[in-house]
Design a protein around this motif. Structure first.
Motif, PDB file in Angstrom:
ATOM      1  N   PRO A 186       0.979  -1.075   0.000  1.00 53.80           N
ATOM      2  CA  PRO A 186      -0.165   0.223  -0.018  1.00 53.80           C
ATOM      3  C   PRO A 186       0.907   1.105   0.364  1.00 53.80           C
ATOM      4  O   PRO A 186       2.092   1.329  -0.149  1.00 53.80           O
ATOM      5  CB  PRO A 186      -0.814  -0.488   1.062  1.00 53.80           C
ATOM      6  N   ALA A 187       0.637   2.086  -0.593  1.00 51.74           N
ATOM      7  CA  ALA A 187       1.287   3.414  -0.493  1.00 51.74           C
ATOM      8  C   ALA A 187       1.170   3.579   1.224  1.00 51.74           C
ATOM      9  O   ALA A 187       0.770   3.381   2.592  1.00 51.74           O
ATOM     10  CB  ALA A 187       0.516   4.853  -0.473  1.00 51.74           C
ATOM     11  N   LEU A 188       2.837   4.528   1.096  1.00 53.62           N
ATOM     12  CA  LEU A 188       3.377   4.922   2.543  1.00 53.62           C
ATOM     13  C   LEU A 188       2.463   5.563   3.186  1.00 53.62           C
ATOM     14  O   LEU A 188       1.836   5.920   4.826  1.00 53.62           O
ATOM     15  CB  LEU A 188       5.025   5.179   2.261  1.00 53.62           C
ATOM     16  N   VAL A 214      17.284  13.496   2.546  1.00 52.74           N
ATOM     17  CA  VAL A 214      17.318  13.590   1.397  1.00 52.74           C
ATOM     18  C   VAL A 214      16.168  14.097   1.330  1.00 52.74           C
ATOM     19  O   VAL A 214      14.991  14.181   2.011  1.00 52.74           O
ATOM     20  CB  VAL A 214      17.187  12.785   0.593  1.00 52.74           C
ATOM     21  N   VAL A 215      15.214  14.946  -0.044  1.00 52.46           N
ATOM     22  CA  VAL A 215      13.948  14.776  -0.629  1.00 52.46           C
ATOM     23  C   VAL A 215      13.780  14.130  -2.161  1.00 52.46           C
ATOM     24  O   VAL A 215      14.537  14.383  -2.892  1.00 52.46           O
ATOM     25  CB  VAL A 215      13.579  16.471  -0.686  1.00 52.46           C
ATOM     26  N   LEU A 216      12.600  13.169  -1.869  1.00 49.64           N
ATOM     27  CA  LEU A 216      12.467  12.476  -2.753  1.00 49.64           C
ATOM     28  C   LEU A 216      11.895  12.864  -3.830  1.00 49.64           C
ATOM     29  O   LEU A 216      11.051  14.219  -3.990  1.00 49.64           O
ATOM     30  CB  LEU A 216      11.919  11.587  -3.313  1.00 49.64           C
ATOM     31  N   PRO A 217      12.213  13.295  -5.649  1.00 51.38           N
ATOM     32  CA  PRO A 217      11.434  14.081  -6.083  1.00 51.38           C
ATOM     33  C   PRO A 217      10.657  13.318  -7.244  1.00 51.38           C
ATOM     34  O   PRO A 217       9.843  12.182  -6.321  1.00 51.38           O
ATOM     35  CB  PRO A 217      13.019  13.652  -7.472  1.00 51.38           C
ATOM     36  N   PHE A 251       3.835   9.597  -5.769  1.00 53.89           N
ATOM     37  CA  PHE A 251       3.849   8.607  -5.708  1.00 53.89           C
ATOM     38  C   PHE A 251       3.664   6.829  -4.716  1.00 53.89           C
ATOM     39  O   PHE A 251       3.115   6.736  -4.492  1.00 53.89           O
ATOM     40  CB  PHE A 251       4.320   7.188  -7.066  1.00 53.89           C
ATOM     41  N   VAL A 252       4.849   6.943  -4.433  1.00 56.01           N
ATOM     42  CA  VAL A 252       5.293   6.296  -2.371  1.00 56.01           C
ATOM     43  C   VAL A 252       4.479   6.256  -1.474  1.00 56.01           C
ATOM     44  O   VAL A 252       4.174   5.549  -0.841  1.00 56.01           O
ATOM     45  CB  VAL A 252       6.931   5.637  -2.442  1.00 56.01           C
ATOM     46  N   ALA A 253       3.966   7.813  -1.651  1.00 54.62           N
ATOM     47  CA  ALA A 253       2.802   8.220  -0.666  1.00 54.62           C
ATOM     48  C   ALA A 253       1.401   8.382  -0.423  1.00 54.62           C
ATOM     49  O   ALA A 253       0.719   7.231   0.413  1.00 54.62           O
ATOM     50  CB  ALA A 253       3.240  10.122  -0.206  1.00 54.62           C
ATOM     51  N   ASP A 284       3.818   1.499  -2.603  1.00 60.57           N
ATOM     52  CA  ASP A 284       4.967   1.441  -2.404  1.00 60.57           C
ATOM     53  C   ASP A 284       5.143   0.073  -2.819  1.00 60.57           C
ATOM     54  O   ASP A 284       5.322  -0.565  -2.440  1.00 60.57           O
ATOM     55  CB  ASP A 284       5.458   1.754  -0.960  1.00 60.57           C
ATOM     56  N   GLY A 285       6.012  -0.425  -4.110  1.00 54.39           N
ATOM     57  CA  GLY A 285       6.036  -1.241  -4.815  1.00 54.39           C
ATOM     58  C   GLY A 285       4.570  -1.499  -5.674  1.00 54.39           C
ATOM     59  O   GLY A 285       3.738  -1.342  -5.386  1.00 54.39           O
TER      60      GLY A 285
END
Length: 190
Positions: free
Chosen positions: A30-32, A46-49, A55-57, A61-62
């Motif tokens: 599921p989304a994080l 880091v800040v994810l691009p 997308f992952v939020a 998430d996979g």
């Protein structure tokens, strides 16, 4: 570290296309959620691009369906064939490359080359997954190529996107997924 206002224009359209590409129930994670994404970013400096960050939020998430061939791995994981006993990855250290590098064709002494391999595999990227046989897809999260996808293999590293040659795909995570969702070969430019 700015984590609240990192979204580019057009993000809503990119997320809609990504949702459509991953619209099957494949047992993916599921989304994080935003809290987990921000915690990951804080932990790694880091800040994810975008649009990968959203997308992952918000989407997943996979995914077992891909891309790449063996599926999209969750954010905090590595592909099953990554190997044991490897050094820790440092996402905050910049990814060192800005152009393709085929180390099997590099004439420098092996000792010099050996010192350069580690950062290519372990600095400044999130590993998205594998096509098997030591072929990994990386999303650059720090360094000059932030937001670009790279294919890192046992013989070299190559940026993915039409502006780099070898493919007709747009750069970045959304272009990479769209190319896969259209059923195109990764390297489809003559």
């Amino acid at each position: 570290m700015e984590t609240e206002n990192a979204a580019p224009a057009g993000l809503a359209a990119q997320l809609a296309a990504l949702r459509e590409a991953f619209a099957v129930d494949d047992g993916g994670s599921p989304a994080l959620g935003w809290e987990a994404v921000r915690a990951f970013e804080a932990e790694h400096g880091v800040v994810l691009p975008e649009p990968y960050r959203s997308f992952v939020a918000e989407v997943t998430d996979g995914s077992a369906q891909g891309p790449p061939d063996y599926g999209l791995v969750p954010l905090a994981e590595l592909p099953a064939d990554w190997g044991e006993g490897r050094p820790p990855r440092d996402l905050a250290q910049p990814f060192p490359l800005t152009e393709a590098w085929l180390w099997e064709e590099d004439d420098r002494p092996q000792e010099e080359l050996d010192a350069l391999f580690g950062p290519v595999f372990d600095h400044g990227t999130v590993v998205l997954g594998t096509d098997g046989c030591g072929m990994y897809w990386h999303l650059v999260v720090t360094g000059p190529h932030r937001g670009h996808i790279w294919n890192v293999t046992d013989v070299g590293a190559l940026p993915f996107g039409a502006e780099f040659g070898h493919t007709t795909a747009e750069s970045g995570f959304a272009g990479w997924v769209a190319h896969w969702a259209a059923g195109k070969e990764w390297f489809d430019a003559g």
